[in-house]
Design an enzyme around this catalytic site. Structure first.
Site, PDB file in Angstrom:
ATOM      1  N   GLY A  54      29.978  62.305  45.404  1.00  0.00           N
ATOM      2  CA  GLY A  54      30.523  60.814  45.994  1.00  0.00           C
ATOM      3  C   GLY A  54      29.145  60.590  45.799  1.00  0.00           C
ATOM      4  O   GLY A  54      28.499  61.781  46.944  1.00  0.00           O
ATOM      5  N   ALA A  55      28.677  59.245  46.467  1.00  0.00           N
ATOM      6  CA  ALA A  55      28.199  58.425  46.836  1.00  0.00           C
ATOM      7  C   ALA A  55      27.465  59.049  46.928  1.00  0.00           C
ATOM      8  O   ALA A  55      26.491  59.385  48.229  1.00  0.00           O
ATOM      9  CB  ALA A  55      27.933  56.965  46.069  1.00  0.00           C
ATOM     10  N   GLN A 208      39.693  63.726  39.665  1.00  0.00           N
ATOM     11  CA  GLN A 208      38.341  63.843  41.139  1.00  0.00           C
ATOM     12  C   GLN A 208      40.442  62.801  41.925  1.00  0.00           C
ATOM     13  O   GLN A 208      40.581  63.261  43.081  1.00  0.00           O
ATOM     14  CB  GLN A 208      37.499  62.468  41.610  1.00  0.00           C
ATOM     15  CG  GLN A 208      36.733  62.947  40.901  1.00  0.00           C
ATOM     16  CD  GLN A 208      36.181  62.506  39.754  1.00  0.00           C
ATOM     17  OE1 GLN A 208      36.543  62.393  38.918  1.00  0.00           O
ATOM     18  NE2 GLN A 208      34.668  62.901  39.313  1.00  0.00           N
ATOM     19  N   ASP A 249      29.673  53.420  43.874  1.00  0.00           N
ATOM     20  CA  ASP A 249      28.088  53.829  43.927  1.00  0.00           C
ATOM     21  C   ASP A 249      26.833  53.323  43.473  1.00  0.00           C
ATOM     22  O   ASP A 249      26.426  54.038  43.771  1.00  0.00           O
ATOM     23  CB  ASP A 249      28.849  54.894  42.483  1.00  0.00           C
ATOM     24  CG  ASP A 249      29.706  55.616  42.627  1.00  0.00           C
ATOM     25  OD1 ASP A 249      29.274  57.035  43.040  1.00  0.00           O
ATOM     26  OD2 ASP A 249      30.604  55.455  42.283  1.00  0.00           O
ATOM     27  N   ASN A 259      31.646  52.055  39.950  1.00  0.00           N
ATOM     28  CA  ASN A 259      32.296  52.647  40.461  1.00  0.00           C
ATOM     29  C   ASN A 259      32.692  53.420  39.628  1.00  0.00           C
ATOM     30  O   ASN A 259      32.735  53.334  38.473  1.00  0.00           O
ATOM     31  CB  ASN A 259      33.654  52.265  41.719  1.00  0.00           C
ATOM     32  CG  ASN A 259      34.229  53.125  42.303  1.00  0.00           C
ATOM     33  OD1 ASN A 259      33.698  54.020  43.412  1.00  0.00           O
ATOM     34  ND2 ASN A 259      35.688  53.184  42.071  1.00  0.00           N
ATOM     35  N   LYS A 260      33.839  54.709  40.011  1.00  0.00           N
ATOM     36  CA  LYS A 260      34.034  56.026  38.605  1.00  0.00           C
ATOM     37  C   LYS A 260      34.891  54.933  37.694  1.00  0.00           C
ATOM     38  O   LYS A 260      35.470  53.780  37.749  1.00  0.00           O
ATOM     39  CB  LYS A 260      35.111  56.784  39.499  1.00  0.00           C
ATOM     40  CG  LYS A 260      35.537  57.591  38.705  1.00  0.00           C
ATOM     41  CD  LYS A 260      35.064  58.131  37.724  1.00  0.00           C
ATOM     42  CE  LYS A 260      33.712  59.189  38.574  1.00  0.00           C
ATOM     43  NZ  LYS A 260      32.389  60.438  37.726  1.00  0.00           N
TER      44      LYS A 260
HETATM   45  O1  MRU Z   1      30.842  61.360  39.378  1.00  0.00           O
HETATM   46  P1  MRU Z   1      31.700  61.199  40.985  1.00  0.00           P
HETATM   47  O2  MRU Z   1      32.457  62.243  41.613  1.00  0.00           O
HETATM   48  O3  MRU Z   1      30.411  61.373  42.153  1.00  0.00           O
HETATM   49  O4  MRU Z   1      31.643  59.942  40.986  1.00  0.00           O
HETATM   50  C1  MRU Z   1      32.337  59.429  41.996  1.00  0.00           C
HETATM   51  C2  MRU Z   1      32.798  58.420  43.393  1.00  0.00           C
HETATM   52  O5  MRU Z   1      33.319  59.654  44.082  1.00  0.00           O
HETATM   53  C3  MRU Z   1      33.074  57.166  42.842  1.00  0.00           C
HETATM   54  O6  MRU Z   1      33.363  56.405  42.088  1.00  0.00           O
HETATM   55  C4  MRU Z   1      33.705  56.798  43.595  1.00  0.00           C
HETATM   56  O7  MRU Z   1      35.212  55.772  44.433  1.00  0.00           O
HETATM   57  C5  MRU Z   1      32.480  56.160  44.951  1.00  0.00           C
HETATM   58  S1  MRU Z   1      31.763  56.808  45.501  1.00  0.00           S
HETATM   59  C6  MRU Z   1      33.244  57.066  47.333  1.00  0.00           C
END
Ligand code: MRU
Length: 349
Positions: A54-55, A208, A249, A259-260
């Protein structure tokens, strides 16, 4: 009000073991275990394996990772050049979330002052991120309630009806320094007593949404369901949600947001259905040096995360997995970008 102990995904321990403390998110929801990272190898491994993810949480982990490097350098007698090389390993452990490099750079600026100064910088960063989350969550909730008030009541079950939300991945307390960004907006609606059902996409391949977002929603007692990612479009076009809220991110200078993986499909469905698609993130996720989404480095993860689960193959042995971890939603599909300084509306809708 719901009295729930705030989650601290990232922290610094002064003793008996000095180092960065992480909730091991790979084990949730089944096991709640903390790990202490006391070497750069351990920090890099934790970031790569998504023990911490998570960023905004990666920003804090980057800052405390520098403190780990300084402490290890003192123990091992590293030269300044060696220390910088180790800090660079942390900075590059994952490429897409800009917060990681940002957190590392911010802490590394105090590297010459020693471990305590770097830890203090990490703690300051954490406090600022938490405050930013709370503020942006209020802005996001205000914007949603204002926007939905202007929709025809029939569109959403009558004036004042609870707000039904779809979210993708985990942008909650676990992904930040506490509270959350997209899930922070959801929590704000919950605290105001206006939250309806939350549809959490499970978020293939590492789940997640199912493992982490559902865990956080259950903790606060929010009405929620988990759906497969492939259900999102029909949930949205079927009129089951009023708004989609996701984290980010990296947000490019033109408003494109990474984003994911799977987020882009949610945005397209929202545009077609005519409901708001909102990106919630702190300013630390906005990267003015990246002009557009085309310039964002999308992490390509091990294909085995797609074609294997819990050690067992889910596809023929000879089949490779294709595993881009993120996608980019163009600004034109984003109704609102919510940060701690307010809301901008880059999209067409
Ligand atoms: O691969 P991750 O779990 O680090 O992915 C990042 C995220 O959790 C998401 O993209 C999230 O929606 C944004 S970060 C708060």
């Amino acid at each position: 009000m719901h009295e729930v102990t705030e989650i601290r995904a990232v922290d610094w321990a002064d003793g008996p073991e000095v180092g960065m403390v992480l909730i091991d998110q790979t084990l949730l929801p089944g096991v709640e275990r903390r790990v202490v990272c006391v070497t750069v190898d351990a920090v890099v491994d934790a970031i790569e394996r998504l023990v911490v993810r998570g960023a905004p949480a990666l920003g804090a982990a980057g800052a405390f990772g520098v403190a780990v490097a300084v402490a290890e350098g003192e123990r091992q007698g590293w030269t300044v050049a060696q220390l910088h090389d180790q800090v660079a390993r942390i900075r590059h452990a994952r490429p897409t979330a800009v917060n990681l490099a940002w957190g590392v750079d911010r802490a590394a600026a105090r590297l010459a002052e020693g471990v305590d100064a770097v830890v203090a910088e990490g703690r300051a960063l954490m406090a600022e991120d938490l405050a930013a989350n709370r503020t942006l969550s209020r802005h996001g909730a205000d914007w949603i309630l204002d926007r939905l008030d202007h929709l025809e009541p029939l569109d959403r079950g009558g004036p004042g009806a609870p707000v039904r939300v779809l979210t993708h991945c985990n942008a909650g307390a676990l992904a930040t320094t506490g509270w959350g960004t997209a899930l922070g907006v959801v929590r704000e609606l919950h605290e105001r007593g206006v939250l309806g059902r939350v549809y959490a996409d499970e978020t293939r391949p590492l789940l997640q949404g199912a493992r982490l977002t559902a865990w956080e929603l259950a903790r606060i007692g929010a009405d929620h369901v988990v759906q497969v990612d492939a259900a999102a479009a029909s949930t949205i076009l079927g009129g089951h949600v009023d708004v989609a809220v996701v984290g980010a991110d990296r947000i490019a200078a033109n408003g494109d947001a990474a984003n994911k993986i799977g987020t882009l499909g949610v945005a397209l469905a929202c545009a077609d259905a005519g409901i708001p698609f909102i990106v919630a993130a702190p300013l630390s996720t906005v990267d003015r040096h990246t002009a557009s989404g085309r310039d964002i480095h999308i992490e390509l993860r091990d294909g085995d995360e797609v074609v294997r689960w819990a050690g067992a193959a889910t596809a023929p042995d000879a089949t490779e997995g294709f595993n881009p971890a993120f996608d980019v939603t163009p600004a034109r599909l984003i109704s609102a970008i919510v940060t701690e300084v307010g809301v901008v509306e880059p999209g067409d809708g």
